[in-house]
Design an enzyme around this catalytic site. Structure first.
Site, PDB file in Angstrom:
ATOM      1  N   PRO A 304       0.847  -1.203   0.000  1.00 31.15           N
ATOM      2  CA  PRO A 304       0.000   0.000   0.000  1.00 31.15           C
ATOM      3  C   PRO A 304       0.882   1.252   0.000  1.00 31.15           C
ATOM      4  O   PRO A 304       1.285   1.751   1.044  1.00 31.15           O
ATOM      5  CB  PRO A 304      -0.789  -0.140   1.315  1.00 31.15           C
ATOM      6  CG  PRO A 304       0.104  -0.930   2.207  1.00 31.15           C
ATOM      7  CD  PRO A 304       0.904  -1.851   1.330  1.00 31.15           C
ATOM      8  N   ASP A 477       6.046   2.842   1.595  1.00 28.96           N
ATOM      9  CA  ASP A 477       5.127   1.803   2.055  1.00 28.96           C
ATOM     10  C   ASP A 477       4.458   2.305   3.327  1.00 28.96           C
ATOM     11  O   ASP A 477       5.115   2.486   4.356  1.00 28.96           O
ATOM     12  CB  ASP A 477       5.920   0.514   2.319  1.00 28.96           C
ATOM     13  CG  ASP A 477       5.037  -0.667   2.687  1.00 28.96           C
ATOM     14  OD1 ASP A 477       3.877  -0.436   3.087  1.00 28.96           O
ATOM     15  OD2 ASP A 477       5.511  -1.814   2.584  1.00 28.96           O
ATOM     16  N   HIS A 478       3.145   2.528   3.269  1.00 33.48           N
ATOM     17  CA  HIS A 478       2.445   3.121   4.407  1.00 33.48           C
ATOM     18  C   HIS A 478       2.366   2.169   5.601  1.00 33.48           C
ATOM     19  O   HIS A 478       1.967   2.585   6.703  1.00 33.48           O
ATOM     20  CB  HIS A 478       1.030   3.536   3.985  1.00 33.48           C
ATOM     21  CG  HIS A 478       0.621   4.863   4.522  1.00 33.48           C
ATOM     22  ND1 HIS A 478       0.809   5.240   5.827  1.00 33.48           N
ATOM     23  CD2 HIS A 478       0.031   5.936   3.927  1.00 33.48           C
ATOM     24  CE1 HIS A 478       0.352   6.460   6.025  1.00 33.48           C
ATOM     25  NE2 HIS A 478      -0.122   6.910   4.876  1.00 33.48           N
ATOM     26  N   ARG A 479       2.772   0.922   5.423  1.00 25.69           N
ATOM     27  CA  ARG A 479       2.783  -0.001   6.548  1.00 25.69           C
ATOM     28  C   ARG A 479       3.957   0.242   7.480  1.00 25.69           C
ATOM     29  O   ARG A 479       3.888  -0.085   8.662  1.00 25.69           O
ATOM     30  CB  ARG A 479       2.830  -1.453   6.039  1.00 25.69           C
ATOM     31  CG  ARG A 479       1.611  -1.872   5.236  1.00 25.69           C
ATOM     32  CD  ARG A 479       1.823  -3.259   4.642  1.00 25.69           C
ATOM     33  NE  ARG A 479       2.943  -3.287   3.704  1.00 25.69           N
ATOM     34  CZ  ARG A 479       3.351  -4.373   3.055  1.00 25.69           C
ATOM     35  NH1 ARG A 479       2.723  -5.535   3.257  1.00 25.69           N
ATOM     36  NH2 ARG A 479       4.373  -4.315   2.212  1.00 25.69           N
ATOM     37  N   CYS A 481       5.578   3.286   8.003  1.00 25.83           N
ATOM     38  CA  CYS A 481       5.589   4.601   8.625  1.00 25.83           C
ATOM     39  C   CYS A 481       4.364   5.386   8.172  1.00 25.83           C
ATOM     40  O   CYS A 481       3.677   5.004   7.227  1.00 25.83           O
ATOM     41  CB  CYS A 481       6.865   5.371   8.293  1.00 25.83           C
ATOM     42  SG  CYS A 481       6.990   5.880   6.562  1.00 25.83           S
TER      43      CYS A 481
END
Length: 507
Positions: A304, A477-479, A481
């Site tokens: 994501p 990658d929003h997972r 940070c």
């Protein structure tokens, strides 16, 4: 003493690679080769590689034409060790045919003994030692002599089904729908795992409802290749079309009658001929371009990603670089300065030098920075890796970036030069564009994109001035940070671009 014939097979390529495409033969049949002389150039999913032969002597046969895909362990050529003259009498055989008197087997039809080890030398990460032996599938009720198995057919060893058909004189071949020929199917294979060249081939068969146990593999030792699955799918489609046109019943493998409906639509992953292409042509996704396509598709499916960007005044950075290069020392590249800025920013924001282990549900944060940088080549996009970039200065980074770029464009990068990156720098400004939202280089967590540096009106010290402006983009990658960390990283990079003296704090 007669010369011994040695068979050289495609060695284990490492890095999970299962095969390669023959790009260019570098020797001819009848030519004398030295130990560890490159004999063939192949393209893997990682790079172009010149493969050295561990034997010295006369080339007696080549297996496979240019453009052919061969699996690891498949024969490449045979060499008459001890020969110093030309080819054996009878002229030069075509690719895939042994020269007269120089077949891989002995006079009694048994395969010649092979060295258990090659020269021991290594070229671009590949050893020339003999590849591990494959286990042969033995089909019950089919007696096969050693001579029949060892005899090459169209540049490869016969499998059990073909040898039995040849011994029985039944012809052993049936026409393909496109006019070619395929080996006739042998008896039902024994229970157990079916040898398939790659998981992709197994998935292709499963998604189309094809039972692999009904196929006879055309690869070494009966290995089922992608071409075998595609042939079976084309034959099934042709049978369905014929039955639909004539009204004749179609029967399955058990003899039960089934109804032949309309021809199914072509799946996205189907690689058969499909509908006729009126305007255009098909380009296979294989080699480096195919590997890039698979990796980008996986990245988009699994990660994501989000993107932030900022415009920065690069005037002072350009002046600093000009001053460095005016001192008479080796030139410093702009990409090297940006790489140095990246390593400094990652020291402040280590969350972005990481990856996500989806199976363990853990974030893996790396202690070292292996910096990848996107490079466009004639064979597609590759990402060479600068090892331990955080320990290198601008001059060292310049030299390493230049070396890897040259090797990438020449197609001589080793697989080790293309794997293991933890963060990627993408300078798409060389294409004359300002910005981009790139796809992350899986499994990395971030990529910094740099657009072109162009003169633009800019508010500088309270006045409107013409400055050298660049757009910086961070995809992350929003997972691993949130936006605050990503924004802090990008803001620090922009500050270093606008005021290079900020870097002095990290030197």
């Amino acid at each position: 003493m007669a010369a011994q014939v040695r068979e050289f097979r495609l060695p284990d390529l490492g890095e999970g690679l299962t095969g390669a495409e023959i790009v260019r033969w570098m020797v001819e049949v009848g030519e004398v080769v030295a130990v560890d002389q490159p004999v063939v150039e192949v393209e893997t999913a990682k790079a172009m590689v010149e493969v050295p032969c561990p034997y010295g002597g006369v080339v007696t046969a080549r297996f496979g034409a240019e453009g052919t895909e061969v699996p690891v362990g498949a024969p490449l050529l045979t060499v008459a060790v001890g020969e110093t003259g030309g080819a054996a009498a009878g002229g030069t055989p075509a690719d895939g045919a042994s020269a007269a008197g120089a077949s891989p087997g002995g006079a009694d039809g048994t395969p010649a003994a092979e060295d258990t080890e090659g020269s021991g030398n290594v070229l671009v990460g590949y050893g020339t030692a003999r590849a591990p032996a494959r286990r042969r599938r033995v089909r019950p009720g089919v007696p096969v002599s050693a001579a029949a198995v060892a005899e090459p057919v169209n540049g490869r060893a016969r499998d059990a089904g073909e040898a039995a058909a040849a011994a029985g004189g039944a012809g052993g071949r049936v026409p393909e729908p496109d006019g070619g020929a395929r080996p006739e199917r042998g008896p039902e294979p024994a229970e157990g795992p079916v040898p398939v060249i790659s998981p992709l081939v197994r998935r292709l068969a499963r998604s189309n409802g094809l039972d692999l146990r009904e196929l006879t593999g055309s690869g070494p030792d009966g290995l089922i290749l992608r071409a075998d699955v595609e042939y079976a799918l084309r034959a099934a489609a042709a049978q369905g079309r014929t039955a639909a046109a004539t009204g004749a019943p179609v029967r399955d493998g058990g003899g039960a009658e089934v109804h032949a409906g309309p021809e199914p639509a072509v799946r996205e992953d189907q690689t058969g001929p499909g509908p006729a292409v009126r305007d255009g042509h098909r380009i296979p996704l294989k080699g480096i371009r195919g590997a890039v396509a698979d990796k980008l598709s996986r990245s988009r499916r699994e990660i994501p990603e989000a993107t932030v960007w900022v415009d920065a005044d690069a005037t002072e950075l350009m002046r600093a670089r000009a001053a460095m290069n005016a001192a008479g020392e080796p030139k410093i590249s702009l990409l090297a300065l940006l790489a140095r800025i990246c390593t400094a920013a990652l020291a402040r924001h280590p969350e972005l030098n990481s990856a996500v282990d989806t199976q363990a549900r853990e974030i893996v944060r790396y202690d070292r920075v292996h910096l990848g940088f996107a490079t466009q080549t004639d064979r597609g996009l590759v990402v060479p890796v600068v090892r331990d970039a955080h320990t290198r200065g601008a001059e060292d980074l310049t030299a390493e970036l230049s070396r890897l770029t040259g090797a990438a464009r020449a197609g001589t990068l080793a697989p080790a030069d293309l794997t293991g990156s933890t963060f990627t720098l993408n300078n798409y400004g060389v294409f004359g564009v300002d910005g981009s939202t790139p796809i992350l280089n899986h499994p990395e967590a971030a990529m910094l994109g740099v657009g072109r540096i162009v003169p633009r009106p800019w508010a500088h010290e309270g006045e409107l001035a013409l400055r050298q402006v660049v757009q910086l983009t961070l995809t992350f990658d929003h997972r691993v940070c949130d936006g605050g960390t990503a924004g802090g990283f990008l803001r620090y990079v922009a500050d270093c671009v606008e005021r290079p003296a900020v870097l002095l704090r990290t030197l």
